[in-house]
Motif scaffolding. Structure first.
Motif, PDB file in Angstrom:
ATOM      1  N   VAL A   1      42.814 -99.074 -67.570  1.00 53.04           N
ATOM      2  CA  VAL A   1      41.490 -99.554 -67.193  1.00 53.04           C
ATOM      3  C   VAL A   1      40.819-100.378 -68.284  1.00 53.04           C
ATOM      4  O   VAL A   1      39.981-101.229 -67.992  1.00 53.04           O
ATOM      5  CB  VAL A   1      40.560 -98.408 -66.761  1.00 53.04           C
ATOM      6  CG1 VAL A   1      41.093 -97.719 -65.519  1.00 53.04           C
ATOM      7  CG2 VAL A   1      40.350 -97.400 -67.886  1.00 53.04           C
ATOM      8  N   ALA A   2      41.171-100.157 -69.542  1.00 50.63           N
ATOM      9  CA  ALA A   2      40.563-100.916 -70.635  1.00 50.63           C
ATOM     10  C   ALA A   2      41.474-100.874 -71.846  1.00 50.63           C
ATOM     11  O   ALA A   2      42.095 -99.842 -72.108  1.00 50.63           O
ATOM     12  CB  ALA A   2      39.190-100.358 -70.990  1.00 50.63           C
ATOM     13  N   CYS A   3      41.558-101.985 -72.573  1.00 52.99           N
ATOM     14  CA  CYS A   3      42.422-101.998 -73.752  1.00 52.99           C
ATOM     15  C   CYS A   3      41.978-103.096 -74.708  1.00 52.99           C
ATOM     16  O   CYS A   3      41.332-104.067 -74.317  1.00 52.99           O
ATOM     17  CB  CYS A   3      43.880-102.201 -73.359  1.00 52.99           C
ATOM     18  SG  CYS A   3      44.207-103.705 -72.446  1.00 52.99           S
ATOM     19  N   VAL A   4      42.369-102.914 -75.962  1.00 56.67           N
ATOM     20  CA  VAL A   4      42.051-103.889 -76.996  1.00 56.67           C
ATOM     21  C   VAL A   4      43.088-103.754 -78.104  1.00 56.67           C
ATOM     22  O   VAL A   4      43.627-102.671 -78.337  1.00 56.67           O
ATOM     23  CB  VAL A   4      40.625-103.664 -77.555  1.00 56.67           C
ATOM     24  CG1 VAL A   4      40.506-102.306 -78.238  1.00 56.67           C
ATOM     25  CG2 VAL A   4      40.211-104.776 -78.508  1.00 56.67           C
ATOM     26  N   SER A   5      43.410-104.842 -78.752  1.00 58.32           N
ATOM     27  CA  SER A   5      44.288-104.785 -79.916  1.00 58.32           C
ATOM     28  C   SER A   5      44.050-105.997 -80.788  1.00 58.32           C
ATOM     29  O   SER A   5      43.565-107.032 -80.311  1.00 58.32           O
ATOM     30  CB  SER A   5      45.766-104.710 -79.512  1.00 58.32           C
ATOM     31  OG  SER A   5      46.162-105.915 -78.890  1.00 58.32           O
TER      32      SER A   5
ATOM     33  N   TYR B   1      48.762-103.816 -75.803  1.00 58.82           N
ATOM     34  CA  TYR B   1      48.866-103.653 -74.355  1.00 58.82           C
ATOM     35  C   TYR B   1      48.784-104.974 -73.599  1.00 58.82           C
ATOM     36  O   TYR B   1      48.918-104.988 -72.379  1.00 58.82           O
ATOM     37  CB  TYR B   1      47.756-102.720 -73.858  1.00 58.82           C
ATOM     38  CG  TYR B   1      47.884-101.317 -74.393  1.00 58.82           C
ATOM     39  CD1 TYR B   1      47.217-100.943 -75.565  1.00 58.82           C
ATOM     40  CD2 TYR B   1      48.670-100.367 -73.761  1.00 58.82           C
ATOM     41  CE1 TYR B   1      47.343 -99.655 -76.078  1.00 58.82           C
ATOM     42  CE2 TYR B   1      48.803 -99.089 -74.261  1.00 58.82           C
ATOM     43  CZ  TYR B   1      48.135 -98.746 -75.419  1.00 58.82           C
ATOM     44  OH  TYR B   1      48.258 -97.482 -75.925  1.00 58.82           O
ATOM     45  N   GLY B   2      48.551-106.065 -74.284  1.00 61.74           N
ATOM     46  CA  GLY B   2      48.382-107.317 -73.571  1.00 61.74           C
ATOM     47  C   GLY B   2      47.091-107.319 -72.771  1.00 61.74           C
ATOM     48  O   GLY B   2      46.297-106.377 -72.823  1.00 61.74           O
ATOM     49  N   SER B   3      46.891-108.358 -72.016  1.00 56.07           N
ATOM     50  CA  SER B   3      45.645-108.493 -71.269  1.00 56.07           C
ATOM     51  C   SER B   3      45.636-107.676 -69.979  1.00 56.07           C
ATOM     52  O   SER B   3      44.591-107.539 -69.351  1.00 56.07           O
ATOM     53  CB  SER B   3      45.389-109.966 -70.941  1.00 56.07           C
ATOM     54  OG  SER B   3      46.447-110.471 -70.148  1.00 56.07           O
TER      55      SER B   3
ATOM     56  N   PRO C   1      38.099-106.524 -75.680  1.00 59.37           N
ATOM     57  CA  PRO C   1      38.742-105.668 -74.688  1.00 59.37           C
ATOM     58  C   PRO C   1      38.968-106.349 -73.330  1.00 59.37           C
ATOM     59  O   PRO C   1      38.217-107.240 -72.951  1.00 59.37           O
ATOM     60  CB  PRO C   1      37.769-104.506 -74.544  1.00 59.37           C
ATOM     61  CG  PRO C   1      36.457-105.042 -74.987  1.00 59.37           C
ATOM     62  CD  PRO C   1      36.744-106.086 -76.015  1.00 59.37           C
ATOM     63  N   TYR C   2      40.003-105.902 -72.661  1.00 55.64           N
ATOM     64  CA  TYR C   2      40.325-106.327 -71.321  1.00 55.64           C
ATOM     65  C   TYR C   2      40.098-105.159 -70.369  1.00 55.64           C
ATOM     66  O   TYR C   2      40.213-104.005 -70.766  1.00 55.64           O
ATOM     67  CB  TYR C   2      41.793-106.765 -71.232  1.00 55.64           C
ATOM     68  CG  TYR C   2      42.142-107.904 -72.151  1.00 55.64           C
ATOM     69  CD1 TYR C   2      42.834-107.670 -73.340  1.00 55.64           C
ATOM     70  CD2 TYR C   2      41.788-109.209 -71.846  1.00 55.64           C
ATOM     71  CE1 TYR C   2      43.160-108.710 -74.197  1.00 55.64           C
ATOM     72  CE2 TYR C   2      42.110-110.255 -72.697  1.00 55.64           C
ATOM     73  CZ  TYR C   2      42.783-110.001 -73.871  1.00 55.64           C
ATOM     74  OH  TYR C   2      43.094-111.039 -74.715  1.00 55.64           O
ATOM     75  N   TYR C   3      39.781-105.483 -69.129  1.00 56.22           N
ATOM     76  CA  TYR C   3      39.478-104.456 -68.145  1.00 56.22           C
ATOM     77  C   TYR C   3      40.238-104.722 -66.849  1.00 56.22           C
ATOM     78  O   TYR C   3      40.477-105.872 -66.478  1.00 56.22           O
ATOM     79  CB  TYR C   3      37.975-104.427 -67.846  1.00 56.22           C
ATOM     80  CG  TYR C   3      37.132-104.154 -69.066  1.00 56.22           C
ATOM     81  CD1 TYR C   3      36.590-105.201 -69.801  1.00 56.22           C
ATOM     82  CD2 TYR C   3      36.892-102.846 -69.492  1.00 56.22           C
ATOM     83  CE1 TYR C   3      35.830-104.961 -70.940  1.00 56.22           C
ATOM     84  CE2 TYR C   3      36.128-102.600 -70.624  1.00 56.22           C
ATOM     85  CZ  TYR C   3      35.603-103.657 -71.346  1.00 56.22           C
ATOM     86  OH  TYR C   3      34.856-103.414 -72.464  1.00 56.22           O
TER      87      TYR C   3
END
Length: 125
Positions: free
Chosen positions: A48-52, A103-105, A58-60
């Motif tokens: 549901v959400a990630c950032v690196s 995690y990529g977009s 962050p992407y959602y």
């Protein structure tokens, strides 16, 4: 030892809000991608959400975009997921996770990574 401790879940009425927290120990935020996943009974796990650092963010996911916000406090080594305008379909066990390759977009794990124990979110309609 890498550890992730998620908390903040609970029972909330539709339209309400919750904030999940994930305390990370044993690693540096800068070296990993960080993500929130959820899994509802009978459904596949969803990022549901990630950032690196490498992929940005962050992407959602489309299902939470505009309602959820992922933030972090590096000094506290804590990642948050602010969840607003909750819907019954947001009911799931929520997990925080780390991946050394990000995690990529699309918030898809690239390795087995590290996972927290999960926290239950139940939204009543």
């Amino acid at each position: 030892e890498v550890q992730l401790q998620a908390s903040g879940g609970g029972l909330v009425q539709a339209g309400g809000s919750l904030r999940l927290s994930c305390v990370v120990s044993g690693v540096s935020f800068d070296d990993y991608g960080i993500a929130w996943f959820r899994q509802a009974p009978g459904k596949e796990r969803e990022g549901v959400a990630c950032v690196s650092y490498s992929d940005g963010g962050p992407y959602y996911s489309d299902s939470v975009k505009g309602r959820f916000a992922m933030t972090s406090d590096n000094a506290k080594k804590t990642v948050y997921l602010q969840m607003n305008s909750l819907k019954a379909e947001d009911t799931a066990v929520y997990y925080c996770a780390l991946d050394p390759f990000g995690y990529g977009s699309s918030c898809v794990p690239r390795t087995a990574g590290y996972w927290g124990q999960g926290t239950q979110v139940t939204v009543s309609s």
